[in-house]
Scaffold this motif. Structure first.
Motif, PDB file in Angstrom:
ATOM      1  N   TRP A   4       0.831  -1.210   0.000  1.00 34.15           N
ATOM      2  CA  TRP A   4       0.000   0.000   0.000  1.00 34.15           C
ATOM      3  C   TRP A   4       0.867   1.263   0.000  1.00 34.15           C
ATOM      4  CZ3 TRP A   4      -0.503   3.669   4.007  1.00 34.15           C
ATOM      5  CH2 TRP A   4      -1.543   4.595   3.832  1.00 34.15           C
ATOM      6  N   LYS A   5       1.921   1.282   0.814  1.00 33.19           N
ATOM      7  CA  LYS A   5       2.798   2.451   0.884  1.00 33.19           C
ATOM      8  C   LYS A   5       3.534   2.663  -0.438  1.00 33.19           C
ATOM      9  CE  LYS A   5       5.209   3.443   4.512  1.00 33.19           C
ATOM     10  NZ  LYS A   5       6.148   3.366   5.659  1.00 33.19           N
ATOM     11  N   VAL A   6       3.996   1.577  -1.053  1.00 35.78           N
ATOM     12  CA  VAL A   6       4.692   1.695  -2.337  1.00 35.78           C
ATOM     13  C   VAL A   6       3.754   2.259  -3.398  1.00 35.78           C
ATOM     14  CG1 VAL A   6       5.773   0.372  -4.203  1.00 35.78           C
ATOM     15  CG2 VAL A   6       6.387  -0.105  -1.831  1.00 35.78           C
ATOM     16  N   CYS A   7       2.499   1.806  -3.398  1.00 34.30           N
ATOM     17  CA  CYS A   7       1.519   2.327  -4.355  1.00 34.30           C
ATOM     18  C   CYS A   7       1.282   3.820  -4.138  1.00 34.30           C
ATOM     19  CB  CYS A   7       0.199   1.573  -4.220  1.00 34.30           C
ATOM     20  SG  CYS A   7       0.217  -0.105  -4.895  1.00 34.30           S
ATOM     21  N   ILE A   8       1.141   4.226  -2.886  1.00 37.35           N
ATOM     22  CA  ILE A   8       0.919   5.644  -2.573  1.00 37.35           C
ATOM     23  C   ILE A   8       2.096   6.472  -3.062  1.00 37.35           C
ATOM     24  CG2 ILE A   8       0.687   7.330  -0.708  1.00 37.35           C
ATOM     25  CD1 ILE A   8      -1.817   5.673  -1.179  1.00 37.35           C
ATOM     26  N   GLU A   9       3.302   6.008  -2.810  1.00 39.09           N
ATOM     27  CA  GLU A   9       4.502   6.751  -3.198  1.00 39.09           C
ATOM     28  C   GLU A   9       4.613   6.877  -4.711  1.00 39.09           C
ATOM     29  OE1 GLU A   9       7.380   5.577   0.589  1.00 39.09           O
ATOM     30  OE2 GLU A   9       7.371   4.358  -1.215  1.00 39.09           O
ATOM     31  N   HIS A  10       4.397   5.768  -5.425  1.00 42.92           N
ATOM     32  CA  HIS A  10       4.494   5.802  -6.880  1.00 42.92           C
ATOM     33  C   HIS A  10       3.410   6.683  -7.494  1.00 42.92           C
ATOM     34  CE1 HIS A  10       7.477   2.622  -6.679  1.00 42.92           C
ATOM     35  NE2 HIS A  10       7.595   2.653  -7.999  1.00 42.92           N
ATOM     36  N   HIS A  11       2.180   6.531  -7.016  1.00 42.52           N
ATOM     37  CA  HIS A  11       1.091   7.329  -7.562  1.00 42.52           C
ATOM     38  C   HIS A  11       1.334   8.819  -7.332  1.00 42.52           C
ATOM     39  CE1 HIS A  11      -2.844   9.419  -7.249  1.00 42.52           C
ATOM     40  NE2 HIS A  11      -3.093   8.741  -8.353  1.00 42.52           N
ATOM     41  N   THR A  12       1.765   9.173  -6.124  1.00 47.23           N
ATOM     42  CA  THR A  12       2.005  10.578  -5.803  1.00 47.23           C
ATOM     43  C   THR A  12       3.166  11.130  -6.614  1.00 47.23           C
ATOM     44  OG1 THR A  12       1.224  10.193  -3.547  1.00 47.23           O
ATOM     45  CG2 THR A  12       2.438  12.219  -3.948  1.00 47.23           C
ATOM     46  N   PHE A  13       4.247  10.359  -6.692  1.00 51.34           N
ATOM     47  CA  PHE A  13       5.459  10.848  -7.358  1.00 51.34           C
ATOM     48  C   PHE A  13       5.242  11.051  -8.851  1.00 51.34           C
ATOM     49  CE2 PHE A  13       9.612  10.404  -9.365  1.00 51.34           C
ATOM     50  CZ  PHE A  13      10.374  11.275  -8.606  1.00 51.34           C
ATOM     51  N   PHE A  14       4.554  10.122  -9.495  1.00 52.65           N
ATOM     52  CA  PHE A  14       4.431  10.163 -10.951  1.00 52.65           C
ATOM     53  C   PHE A  14       3.157  10.827 -11.464  1.00 52.65           C
ATOM     54  CE2 PHE A  14       7.392   6.526 -10.476  1.00 52.65           C
ATOM     55  CZ  PHE A  14       8.416   7.011 -11.261  1.00 52.65           C
ATOM     56  N   ARG A  15       2.130  10.982 -10.611  1.00 50.25           N
ATOM     57  CA  ARG A  15       0.847  11.478 -11.099  1.00 50.25           C
ATOM     58  C   ARG A  15       0.481  12.868 -10.601  1.00 50.25           C
ATOM     59  NH1 ARG A  15      -1.604   9.820 -15.314  1.00 50.25           N
ATOM     60  NH2 ARG A  15      -3.579  10.473 -14.379  1.00 50.25           N
TER      61      ARG A  15
END
Length: 341
Positions: free
Chosen positions: A304-315
């Protein structure tokens, strides 16, 4: 391979005491001291070297990460991070907001892989490009980033050009690349092909070779994919891959589904279950929720944390602010770094 912490005591002088005793003879002023405990940290870097530094015993992860970046002259910090292994030997990203002493074993690794690495990274930060190449080479050598023979040879030849420079008939004799590693099962045939290609790169600078390396590495199907073991609703073993574009589903090393970030409305977890809520399709009326079973609660939270980080960073253009108020439901985790958008 990790961070070891060794405690040390130091004394700090707080100043002179101006208190006196009730006796007739006044005692001389006494110095009061306060012991400050520090910890010796040892971090394994991407080039397999070790970096040692001392931090205050209760220092948070951000302190150590900043020291490592300063040591490496790493300007683009947001593309990198430190990892540590938990009690289950699972890799976790060092949390900059938590104390280091709770995260003993750590390595310096590339945190996210930009979709256009040669155009995203600042030209004035060659060290960032260099360490991203090291991370990708390590992923290729260990098999985490699968390649064909042709790609192994191409990437290997750019790595040789970046490391050894132009081919020199007097200096580079025999199998001069045999000491370098390019693939999990490296063969003489591969090394000969790499040397053939290397001889054609005369005049190419190490920086240009690194850019060509990144340009071809990013075309690999598993480039920038962070894999997590899971089971689907039928109990079949799968892998969930988080990347810049969204969430990928793999079975037997084949990608069977893809959920782009714009299609995902909500990401959540409960105990060892991980859920994604999907936006309705063109001919659908309602939203749908898909669930996956992770090995344990920590694995679900980690994903869940990895998804949050990737979504925030790239989107997102900027990270979402933390929720205000005394009572806040759910996890307090929020990505706080820069974004690429």
């Amino acid at each position: 391979q990790g961070t070891e912490m060794e405690e040390k005591d130091y004394s700090e002088t707080d100043g002179l005491s101006d208190k006196t005793t009730p006796s007739k003879t006044q005692k001389s002023p006494q110095k009061t001291t306060k012991k400050v405990k520090s910890a010796l940290c040892r971090v394994t870097l991407l080039d397999a070297s070790e970096y040692e530094c001392e931090v205050e015993k209760h220092a948070r992860g951000q302190v150590l990460f900043d020291m490592v970046c300063e040591h490496l002259n790493l300007l683009e910090k947001d593309y990198f991070g430190l990892t540590f292994c938990d009690s289950d030997s699972q890799k976790n990203w060092l949390d900059p907001s938590k104390e280091i002493k709770k995260q003993i074993r750590s390595k310096c690794l590339g945190r996210v892989h930009p979709p256009q690495p040669w155009g995203t990274l600042s030209p004035s930060a060659p060290s960032c490009r260099y360490y991203l190449c090291l991370q990708l080479r390590a992923d290729i050598i260990t098999g985490r980033l699968p390649c064909s023979f042709v790609t192994h040879a191409l990437l290997g030849s750019y790595a040789v050009q970046a490391e050894l420079g132009d081919y020199d008939a007097e200096e580079h004799v025999g199998n001069y690349v045999s000491e370098l590693r390019f693939a999990p099962n490296q063969t003489r045939e591969l090394e000969e092909r790499i040397m053939e290609l290397h001889k054609t790169y005369r005049g190419m600078t190490p920086g240009e070779a690194e850019i060509h390396f990144l340009e071809n590495a990013k075309k690999l199907s598993m480039y920038g994919v962070d894999l997590h073991h899971a089971k689907d609703s039928e109990g079949i073993d799968i892998m969930l891959g988080v990347c810049a574009n969204g969430l990928l589903i793999y079975r037997d090393r084949l990608r069977i589904n893809r959920f782009a970030w714009p299609k995902i409305l909500k990401i959540s977890y409960k105990r060892s279950n991980f859920y994604i809520k999907i936006r309705p399709g063109e001919y659908e009326q309602f939203e749908s929720t898909i669930g996956f079973k992770l090995p344990n609660h920590r694995s679900a939270k980690r994903l869940w944390k990895v998804c949050i980080e990737h979504h925030t960073f790239f989107r997102l253009v900027s990270p979402e602010p933390p929720p205000k108020g005394f009572l806040v439901m759910g996890s307090k985790f929020r990505y706080s770094g820069r974004t690429q958008a």
